[in-house]
Design a protein around this motif. Structure first.
Motif, mmCIF file in Angstrom:
data_model
loop_
_atom_site.group_PDB
_atom_site.id
_atom_site.type_symbol
_atom_site.label_atom_id
_atom_site.label_comp_id
_atom_site.label_asym_id
_atom_site.label_seq_id
_atom_site.Cartn_x
_atom_site.Cartn_y
_atom_site.Cartn_z
ATOM 1 N N CYS A 77 7.214 -5.833 5.943
ATOM 2 C CA CYS A 77 5.769 -5.716 5.705
ATOM 3 C C CYS A 77 5.422 -6.072 4.259
ATOM 4 O O CYS A 77 4.315 -6.472 3.949
ATOM 5 C CB CYS A 77 5.284 -4.311 6.045
ATOM 6 S SG CYS A 77 5.700 -3.040 4.838
ATOM 7 N N GLY A 78 6.391 -5.894 3.361
ATOM 8 C CA GLY A 78 6.157 -6.232 1.955
ATOM 9 C C GLY A 78 5.386 -5.177 1.191
ATOM 10 O O GLY A 78 5.122 -5.346 -0.002
ATOM 11 N N GLN A 79 5.033 -4.082 1.858
ATOM 12 C CA GLN A 79 4.188 -3.081 1.200
ATOM 13 C C GLN A 79 4.757 -1.674 1.217
ATOM 14 O O GLN A 79 4.301 -0.825 0.465
ATOM 15 C CB GLN A 79 2.820 -3.044 1.895
ATOM 16 C CG GLN A 79 2.049 -4.339 1.721
ATOM 17 C CD GLN A 79 0.759 -4.333 2.512
ATOM 18 O OE1 GLN A 79 0.698 -3.747 3.588
ATOM 19 N NE2 GLN A 79 -0.263 -4.972 2.000
ATOM 20 N N CYS A 80 5.719 -1.421 2.073
ATOM 21 C CA CYS A 80 6.224 -0.045 2.190
ATOM 22 C C CYS A 80 7.217 0.245 1.069
ATOM 23 O O CYS A 80 7.622 -0.649 0.324
ATOM 24 C CB CYS A 80 6.885 0.167 3.558
ATOM 25 S SG CYS A 80 8.469 -0.669 3.737
ATOM 26 N N CYS B 296 12.604 -1.737 6.395
ATOM 27 C CA CYS B 296 11.141 -1.693 6.353
ATOM 28 C C CYS B 296 10.620 -0.521 7.183
ATOM 29 O O CYS B 296 10.986 -0.333 8.340
ATOM 30 C CB CYS B 296 10.565 -3.012 6.874
ATOM 31 S SG CYS B 296 8.766 -2.993 7.001
ATOM 32 N N GLN B 297 9.755 0.254 6.592
ATOM 33 C CA GLN B 297 9.259 1.449 7.272
ATOM 34 C C GLN B 297 8.326 1.127 8.441
ATOM 35 O O GLN B 297 7.980 2.013 9.205
ATOM 36 C CB GLN B 297 8.542 2.350 6.267
ATOM 37 C CG GLN B 297 9.521 3.075 5.362
ATOM 38 C CD GLN B 297 8.853 3.673 4.158
ATOM 39 O OE1 GLN B 297 9.009 3.185 3.055
ATOM 40 N NE2 GLN B 297 8.088 4.725 4.370
ATOM 41 N N PHE B 298 7.930 -0.126 8.524
ATOM 42 C CA PHE B 298 7.145 -0.483 9.699
ATOM 43 C C PHE B 298 8.034 -0.408 10.938
ATOM 44 O O PHE B 298 7.578 -0.102 12.030
ATOM 45 C CB PHE B 298 6.534 -1.878 9.540
ATOM 46 C CG PHE B 298 5.351 -2.078 10.422
ATOM 47 C CD1 PHE B 298 4.098 -1.644 10.028
ATOM 48 C CD2 PHE B 298 5.485 -2.650 11.676
ATOM 49 C CE1 PHE B 298 3.004 -1.793 10.862
ATOM 50 C CE2 PHE B 298 4.391 -2.812 12.513
ATOM 51 C CZ PHE B 298 3.153 -2.375 12.104
ATOM 52 N N GLN C 231 10.358 0.893 1.172
ATOM 53 C CA GLN C 231 11.619 0.161 1.306
ATOM 54 C C GLN C 231 11.458 -1.315 0.920
ATOM 55 O O GLN C 231 12.285 -1.864 0.200
ATOM 56 C CB GLN C 231 12.155 0.278 2.739
ATOM 57 C CG GLN C 231 12.480 1.698 3.162
ATOM 58 C CD GLN C 231 13.659 2.311 2.404
ATOM 59 O OE1 GLN C 231 14.406 1.620 1.723
ATOM 60 N NE2 GLN C 231 13.813 3.616 2.503
ATOM 61 N N CYS C 232 10.400 -1.938 1.392
ATOM 62 C CA CYS C 232 10.173 -3.345 1.031
ATOM 63 C C CYS C 232 9.993 -3.486 -0.477
ATOM 64 O O CYS C 232 10.520 -4.401 -1.102
ATOM 65 C CB CYS C 232 8.947 -3.901 1.767
ATOM 66 S SG CYS C 232 9.279 -4.340 3.493
ATOM 67 N N LEU C 233 9.272 -2.533 -1.083
ATOM 68 C CA LEU C 233 9.010 -2.610 -2.525
ATOM 69 C C LEU C 233 10.264 -2.333 -3.350
ATOM 70 O O LEU C 233 10.339 -2.701 -4.517
ATOM 71 C CB LEU C 233 7.895 -1.633 -2.918
ATOM 72 C CG LEU C 233 6.523 -1.960 -2.347
ATOM 73 C CD1 LEU C 233 5.519 -0.860 -2.676
ATOM 74 C CD2 LEU C 233 6.015 -3.314 -2.862
HETATM 75 ZN ZN LIG Z 1 8.062 -2.714 4.778
#
Ligand SMILES: [Zn+2]
Ligand SMILES: [Zn+2]
Length: 454
Positions: A141-144, A155-157, A146-148
């Protein structure tokens, strides 16, 4: 054409903003039974994909697994409607899919796929109508958190994102009688139409055939990532791969592409051992024939040219520490749990506990081991070795793949003939034959089977 569709998207978004995103965001009302004025705002309608369209797919329902007709439900504003073109069933789904236990919930199996975008929800930004997309088993997702923090493989999605008691992925279709149909892991893949949240969709810009590209959603990409994402093989290094299935063979290719000094493959299935030699294995071992001696056998194979301490040699004494410090630089455990008895040679330990321990044991001090094919049992490691041997354990969730970063790279490697995504496909099926594809995957009589939609 590209410009045309861009313009369409822009118009749509503006229109949505003007007439109230809140109305659109109300979820269920998005397309299904929406008033004409509201429906006109939805890109799905503009691009010709409407709620209620019928399609077929393989569905696990009651105590059956067969091809059923379904009707598409409305999509979430962040979802994408994809016309499937090819899918490869993953071994991890076979037990659930082929089980004859009665289940309440109708579900399209699998957790990856490939196809062409036919419609996008109002908030989708990553893909456009007409894009060819890999739907990957893990989102980015690039925003959670984990991604950050550089871990989109968690990814938390995909993981840990849903509040307790909340269904993260509502049904995407229904049978003619109104029974809701879910997609496994919110993705499914074994149906003519798939809906996925955009976080899972990776657009790819290539002419490669769908049958090859669908392997990048899961097995081949995960296996290849094992040597190139979190854990990184080095040229000239000793690599060991347990399991020469669709995932393990990806790791074998990673070894070949890196220029590993040797790639040792361990698999009980003769045809898979032979196949792995074509993809880059340098030695193969049969764990049934080797028995418990396999760890020492691998250590011997990785012995190196000398054991002189001041000449770069690996310590080779008989003391416990010295024995435990011998082994391979990089080890990938991709054998996994044997969930159903195969029609070919069986694993020595179906629970996979032993394989996980062997993978650890044959890793050199300071070496790296990735555990991809898990076990459901507890595994114990000697505490002294855990503390002192300097071995790094890498989690094997999709091999550490960052889908948005890595899949486009792998596309280029397939285009250049560096990754072989052709010979690993050993059988092709139609949707009508898709149940057989799952059965053959469970039987391990094929490497990778691909269902092609017409
Ligand atoms: Zn993510
Ligand atoms: Zn999988």
């Amino acid at each position: 054409m590209e410009n045309g569709s861009n313009q369409k998207r822009r118009l749509t978004r503006r229109h949505v903003l003007k007439s109230g995103a809140a109305a659109l965001g109300s979820g269920a009302a998005l397309l299904g039974g929406a008033p004409a004025a509201l429906a006109a705002q939805a890109p799905g309608v503009i691009t010709g994909t409407q709620t209620g369209r019928t399609f077929r797919g393989l569905v696990r329902h009651g105590n059956t697994l067969d091809v059923q007709e379904m009707r598409l439900l409305s999509i979430d504003p962040r979802q994408v409607v994809i016309r499937s073109t090819a899918v490869a069933p993953c071994y991890t789904i076979v037990r659930g899919a082929l089980s004859t236990n009665t289940i309440r919930r109708a579900e399209v199996p699998n957790h990856c796929g490939f196809g062409v975008v036919e419609a996008v929800g109002a908030q989708v930004r990553r893909v456009q109508v007409g894009d060819r997309v890999v739907v990957a088993g893990t989102s980015q997702c690039g925003q959670c958190y984990q991604c950050l923090h550089g871990r989109p493989d968690y990814c938390q999605f995909t993981f840990f994102s849903n509040a307790q008691g909340v269904e993260p992925f509502p049904p995407f279709a229904q049978f003619v009688d109104g029974t809701p149909v879910y997609a496994q892991a919110g993705i499914g893949g074994m149906s003519e139409i798939m809906t996925a949240f955009e976080e899972y969709c990776v657009p790819v810009f290539t002419d490669l055939p769908a049958a090859q590209l669908t392997l990048l959603g899961d097995q081949l990409a995960s296996g290849f990532a094992a040597g190139h994402a979190d854990m990184r093989f080095e040229p000239g290094s000793d690599v060991v791969v347990f399991g020469a299935g669709p995932v393990g063979l990806g790791a074998v290719q990673a070894g070949r592409v890196t220029g590993a000094g040797q790639v040792i493959v361990v698999d009980p299935i003769k045809y898979r051992r032979e196949f792995s030699m074509k993809l880059g294995a340098t030695t193969t071992l049969d764990p049934n024939a080797e028995g418990d001696g396999i760890v020492e056998r691998i250590r011997e194979l990785c012995r190196g040219a000398n054991d002189r301490r001041f000449a770069g040699g690996v310590s080779w004494g008989r003391a416990g520490n010295a024995v435990m410090s011998r082994g391979a630089d990089f080890v990938v455990e991709a054998a996994g749990l044997q969930t159903m008895p195969p029609k070919v040679e069986a694993q020595p330990d179906p629970t996979n506990v032993k394989t996980v321990q062997q993978a650890w044991d044959c890793t050199k001090a300071g070496g790296h081991v990735m555990l991809m094919g898990f076990t459901l049992q507890p595994v114990s490691f000697p505490g002294v070795s855990l503390a002192l041997l300097g071995r790094t354990i890498h989690p094997g969730q999709q091999g550490g793949l960052h889908v948005m970063r890595d899949i486009p790279r792998y596309v280029k490697l397939i285009e250049k003939g560096i990754i072989d995504a052709t010979s690993v496909i050993t059988k092709r099926y139609t949707l009508a034959e898709s149940r057989q594809a799952v059965q053959d995957t469970a039987d391990r009589t094929i490497i990778t089977g691909v269902i092609e939609f017409t």
